[in-house]
Design a protein around this motif. Sequence first.
Motif, PDB file in Angstrom:
ATOM      1  N   PRO A 235      92.914  73.013  43.020  1.00  0.00           N
ATOM      2  CA  PRO A 235      93.286  71.698  42.754  1.00  0.00           C
ATOM      3  C   PRO A 235      92.451  70.964  41.626  1.00  0.00           C
ATOM      4  CG  PRO A 235      92.185  71.635  44.911  1.00  0.00           C
ATOM      5  CD  PRO A 235      92.378  73.243  44.389  1.00  0.00           C
ATOM      6  N   TYR A 236      92.933  69.908  40.738  1.00  0.00           N
ATOM      7  CA  TYR A 236      92.272  69.418  40.049  1.00  0.00           C
ATOM      8  C   TYR A 236      92.060  67.978  40.811  1.00  0.00           C
ATOM      9  CZ  TYR A 236      91.173  66.221  36.016  1.00  0.00           C
ATOM     10  OH  TYR A 236      90.648  65.346  35.026  1.00  0.00           O
TER      11      TYR A 236
ATOM     12  N   THR B 132      91.993  62.149  44.518  1.00  0.00           N
ATOM     13  CA  THR B 132      93.355  62.589  44.919  1.00  0.00           C
ATOM     14  C   THR B 132      93.307  63.993  44.218  1.00  0.00           C
ATOM     15  OG1 THR B 132      94.281  60.405  44.701  1.00  0.00           O
ATOM     16  CG2 THR B 132      95.970  62.197  44.377  1.00  0.00           C
ATOM     17  N   GLU B 133      93.887  65.024  44.950  1.00  0.00           N
ATOM     18  CA  GLU B 133      93.954  66.286  44.369  1.00  0.00           C
ATOM     19  C   GLU B 133      95.404  66.606  43.759  1.00  0.00           C
ATOM     20  OE1 GLU B 133      93.455  69.104  47.812  1.00  0.00           O
ATOM     21  OE2 GLU B 133      91.413  69.091  47.377  1.00  0.00           O
ATOM     22  N   LYS B 134      95.272  66.731  42.491  1.00  0.00           N
ATOM     23  CA  LYS B 134      96.548  67.095  41.351  1.00  0.00           C
ATOM     24  C   LYS B 134      96.524  68.307  41.395  1.00  0.00           C
ATOM     25  CE  LYS B 134      95.911  62.681  39.463  1.00  0.00           C
ATOM     26  NZ  LYS B 134      97.145  61.705  39.751  1.00  0.00           N
TER      27      LYS B 134
ATOM     28  N   CYS C 155     103.006  56.697  34.710  1.00  0.00           N
ATOM     29  CA  CYS C 155     102.880  55.516  35.631  1.00  0.00           C
ATOM     30  C   CYS C 155     102.748  55.702  37.238  1.00  0.00           C
ATOM     31  CB  CYS C 155     104.152  54.499  35.138  1.00  0.00           C
ATOM     32  SG  CYS C 155     104.233  53.916  33.615  1.00  0.00           S
ATOM     33  N   ASN C 156     103.282  56.828  37.395  1.00  0.00           N
ATOM     34  CA  ASN C 156     103.195  57.263  38.887  1.00  0.00           C
ATOM     35  C   ASN C 156     101.920  58.346  39.191  1.00  0.00           C
ATOM     36  OD1 ASN C 156     105.611  56.059  40.587  1.00  0.00           O
ATOM     37  ND2 ASN C 156     106.384  56.510  38.371  1.00  0.00           N
ATOM     38  N   ARG C 157     100.936  58.002  38.465  1.00  0.00           N
ATOM     39  CA  ARG C 157      99.670  58.781  38.746  1.00  0.00           C
ATOM     40  C   ARG C 157      99.895  60.356  38.516  1.00  0.00           C
ATOM     41  NH1 ARG C 157      99.238  55.266  43.718  1.00  0.00           N
ATOM     42  NH2 ARG C 157     100.496  56.850  44.778  1.00  0.00           N
TER      43      ARG C 157
ATOM     44  N   LEU D  13     103.445  69.380  34.755  1.00  0.00           N
ATOM     45  CA  LEU D  13     102.620  67.938  34.568  1.00  0.00           C
ATOM     46  C   LEU D  13     101.551  68.376  35.917  1.00  0.00           C
ATOM     47  CD1 LEU D  13     104.285  65.766  37.331  1.00  0.00           C
ATOM     48  CD2 LEU D  13     105.625  67.254  35.692  1.00  0.00           C
ATOM     49  N   MET D  14     100.543  67.712  35.912  1.00  0.00           N
ATOM     50  CA  MET D  14      99.453  67.652  37.034  1.00  0.00           C
ATOM     51  C   MET D  14      99.624  66.456  37.888  1.00  0.00           C
ATOM     52  SD  MET D  14      97.328  70.269  36.627  1.00  0.00           S
ATOM     53  CE  MET D  14      95.828  69.678  37.303  1.00  0.00           C
ATOM     54  N   ILE D  15      99.931  66.490  39.251  1.00  0.00           N
ATOM     55  CA  ILE D  15     100.060  65.447  40.095  1.00  0.00           C
ATOM     56  C   ILE D  15     100.150  65.800  41.383  1.00  0.00           C
ATOM     57  CG2 ILE D  15     102.823  66.211  40.323  1.00  0.00           C
ATOM     58  CD1 ILE D  15     103.453  63.106  40.029  1.00  0.00           C
ATOM     59  N   SER D  16      99.911  64.939  42.410  1.00  0.00           N
ATOM     60  CA  SER D  16      99.641  65.030  43.956  1.00  0.00           C
ATOM     61  C   SER D  16     100.780  65.556  44.308  1.00  0.00           C
ATOM     62  CB  SER D  16      98.669  63.990  44.561  1.00  0.00           C
ATOM     63  OG  SER D  16      99.719  62.947  44.536  1.00  0.00           O
TER      64      SER D  16
END
Length: 85
Positions: free
Chosen positions: A3-4, A9-11, A32-34, A52-55
């Motif tokens: 994870p990043y 928060t892990e993405k 806009c949604n992290r 994308l990178m996202i949780s």
Amino acid sequence: MEPYTFENTEKYLFSIEVEPYEPNKQLSIINCNRGMPRLHYPLSGNKGVLVLMISFEDLNNLQREYDWIKAIHKGYYEVRKELEG
């Protein structure tokens, strides 16, 4: 996949299939949604893929709110292999 971590928060890297494909609008919503947009490319018709990178939690929220998200793949190479295979 490692994870990043950003702001506690892990993405993770995801690729999502979208229809209609409107990358400027959709990547702005993701940002806009992290989420952290990385790449996008069109498919046949009015479909496309956004990378994308996202949780997990933020991605689940996006999927509930927006019906243009048609499929989610963990990692970029999973969807690329599926499309080329």
